[in-house]
Structures are given as C-alpha cells and as structure tokens.
Write an enzyme that holds these catalytic residues in place. Sequence first.
Site, PDB file in Angstrom:
ATOM      1  N   ARG A  79     -16.994   9.373  -0.927  1.00  0.00           N
ATOM      2  CA  ARG A  79     -18.077   8.576  -1.487  1.00  0.00           C
ATOM      3  C   ARG A  79     -19.355   8.795  -0.688  1.00  0.00           C
ATOM      4  O   ARG A  79     -19.330   9.234   0.460  1.00  0.00           O
ATOM      5  CB  ARG A  79     -17.688   7.096  -1.547  1.00  0.00           C
ATOM      6  CG  ARG A  79     -16.816   6.792  -2.743  1.00  0.00           C
ATOM      7  CD  ARG A  79     -16.370   5.348  -2.797  1.00  0.00           C
ATOM      8  NE  ARG A  79     -15.282   5.069  -1.882  1.00  0.00           N
ATOM      9  CZ  ARG A  79     -14.573   3.950  -1.902  1.00  0.00           C
ATOM     10  NH1 ARG A  79     -14.852   3.005  -2.802  1.00  0.00           N
ATOM     11  NH2 ARG A  79     -13.580   3.759  -1.049  1.00  0.00           N
ATOM     12  N   ALA A  99      -9.258  -6.174  -9.361  1.00  0.00           N
ATOM     13  CA  ALA A  99     -10.447  -5.481  -8.869  1.00  0.00           C
ATOM     14  C   ALA A  99     -10.811  -4.413  -9.893  1.00  0.00           C
ATOM     15  O   ALA A  99     -10.309  -3.290  -9.855  1.00  0.00           O
ATOM     16  CB  ALA A  99     -10.176  -4.862  -7.505  1.00  0.00           C
ATOM     17  N   TYR A 134     -10.385   7.225 -14.304  1.00  0.00           N
ATOM     18  CA  TYR A 134     -10.731   6.010 -13.565  1.00  0.00           C
ATOM     19  C   TYR A 134     -11.435   5.006 -14.468  1.00  0.00           C
ATOM     20  O   TYR A 134     -11.026   3.841 -14.561  1.00  0.00           O
ATOM     21  CB  TYR A 134     -11.618   6.370 -12.376  1.00  0.00           C
ATOM     22  CG  TYR A 134     -11.950   5.208 -11.473  1.00  0.00           C
ATOM     23  CD1 TYR A 134     -10.957   4.598 -10.708  1.00  0.00           C
ATOM     24  CD2 TYR A 134     -13.246   4.729 -11.370  1.00  0.00           C
ATOM     25  CE1 TYR A 134     -11.258   3.535  -9.864  1.00  0.00           C
ATOM     26  CE2 TYR A 134     -13.557   3.667 -10.532  1.00  0.00           C
ATOM     27  CZ  TYR A 134     -12.561   3.072  -9.780  1.00  0.00           C
ATOM     28  OH  TYR A 134     -12.861   2.014  -8.956  1.00  0.00           O
ATOM     29  N   ASP A 161       0.862  -1.194   0.000  1.00  0.00           N
ATOM     30  CA  ASP A 161       0.000   0.000   0.000  1.00  0.00           C
ATOM     31  C   ASP A 161       0.892   1.236   0.000  1.00  0.00           C
ATOM     32  O   ASP A 161       1.928   1.258   0.672  1.00  0.00           O
ATOM     33  CB  ASP A 161      -0.896   0.004   1.249  1.00  0.00           C
ATOM     34  CG  ASP A 161      -2.131   0.885   1.104  1.00  0.00           C
ATOM     35  OD1 ASP A 161      -2.098   1.827   0.281  1.00  0.00           O
ATOM     36  OD2 ASP A 161      -3.107   0.636   1.812  1.00  0.00           O
TER      37      ASP A 161
END
Length: 308
Positions: A169, A97, A128, A16
């Site tokens: 979000r 993903a 994206y 990460d």
Amino acid sequence: MCERLISDGHQVVCVDNFFTGTRRNIEPLLDDRNFELLRHDVTFPLYVEVDSIYNLACPASPVHYQHDPVQTTKTSVHGAINMLGLAKRLKAMILQASTSEVYGDPEKHPQTEDYWGNVNPIGPRSCYDEGKRCAETLFFDYWRQHRLQIKVARIFNTYGPRMHPHDGRVVSNFIVQALLGKPITLYGNGSQTRSFCYVDDMVDALVRLAATPDDVTGPVNLGNPAEISIQELARTIIDLCNSRSAIVCGKRPVDDPCRRRPDIACAEAVLSWRPRIGLTEGLTRTIAYFDRLLSEDAVRRSLLDDPD
C-alpha cells in the site's frame, strides 16, 4: 484492535491465518491470560464461544489480494457466511470490516453511504471490490431474514505502525522507499487523491460502532476526510524522512480510483467520532516504527534486494 479490547476489559480470541499479518504484531499479548490465538482461515467453519465478532479478514492491498484473487473472493464471501453462521448460532453481535472500495472509481465526491458506487465487476480489482460488496449483501440479508445484530463499517485507507514492509500500500511503500533512499514510485502522475486515517482512530471508531444499539446497522463510513494527492503524500514523506529519494512515475493500474474521500457525517452523528490524529503526526509515528524495523539486518536486506 486486540490490545484495545483487552484494555477495555474483554477476553479476546484472535483468529489469523497470517497471510498478511505477522506473529510479531501480537507477541506482546501471547502471555496475557485474556488473550488466545488461533491459527485458522475463515473460509473454513470456526467453532468458538464468543459474545461479539469483529470480521476483519481479507488482504486489503492490491499486491496481496490480486496474488490469489479466487482465495480473496472466498475470504470475503465464504468467510462472511462462516462468521455469520457462527454469530447466528451464538446470537452474537457481528461487525463487518467493509471498505471504501465498494464505491469503486466514484462519480460522487465525497462518498456518502447512500451512494451505490461505480465498480467494474470483472476487472483485476473485482475480487476485492465485489467480494466486499457481496459480504455486505450477506450481512444485510442475515439481518433481514434472521434479525442478526450486525454492524457494517466502510473503512477508508488506514495506516500506522505494524504494517508489513512488503504490504504494497502507498504509505508503507513510500516510507520504506524513502528510508532506504530508493526511488519513490507513483502510479500515473500522482494526481489521484486519497484520505488516510491513523490506525488508533480507526480502532476507536470500530469499537464505538460495535457498542451502538441493535437498531444501528450501518453501513457507516470510517476514515479521515482530509484529502491529499498521492504526489503530495510522496513529497510529505520524503520531507519527514529527510530522504533524498527521487520520485518516478510508473503505469497507473487498471480501475485505480481517481478520487477517494469519505463523508463521515453519519459517524459523527451516530458514534460521536471524528479522527483526532492528523496526517503529519500519524506519518511521523509510522516512520519511526519502520525506521526501527529497518534497523534489523534481515528485514533491511530483504527490502534492499526487493526489485520494487
């Protein structure tokens, strides 16, 4: 995901760069002898020895992926190339993903895996949308050209504890605003619909997909087919938070999809999977997490000072 894999008996290397993630999310695992953390950006080559790869890299909220759109595209495309190269060298299974955003603002509803989508290639969301579409192309080209063992999951809106309070979000935004008593902001009139899948269900689906035979490549839609309008979601969160927040409307973003709901017949047939946690239960768990988080003075002050 790391917790689930460790509980299943695996040794896990977590990679990460903490652009959107936080170290606190994996702190309980740091002393586990089956867990290793590497701070690394997948846009650069990675050299590790593993049997399976879950490529979950890329900021997923518009606030974060539009912050540096060039880097977002690099994460999806260069990151996919680097991870596919690693999988090829190791002869390892690799799971991508991907996202429901590959369908764009869909003209077909609900969305099935054979739908090619309705995507603006030059809009503010394209870094994206098109980055993830290109990543899918790369995965299937590696499968055709190198017989790499691939799995492609198209993830629909996922939520739950450990989301960042500044995630941007809709679920995290609404919950934080409701808990702080701030106005809840709808973009447009809130008639847009989405389908929300609780994180535990999503992790279970990804693990099941990774365990399928080599001839199962996907793409497979993963999400909860229960559809709800954004306005109804806001009212539900206000009720669950016992909040007095008002609902206000703002300008709707460019290329914001009108409707989004997965057809999960493939996941049901191939993975024997269907979400188990309903929206009310999932939101209740998520609200409890954010309520605990906001009890920390520094977090609460940062959110109260946030103009949004």
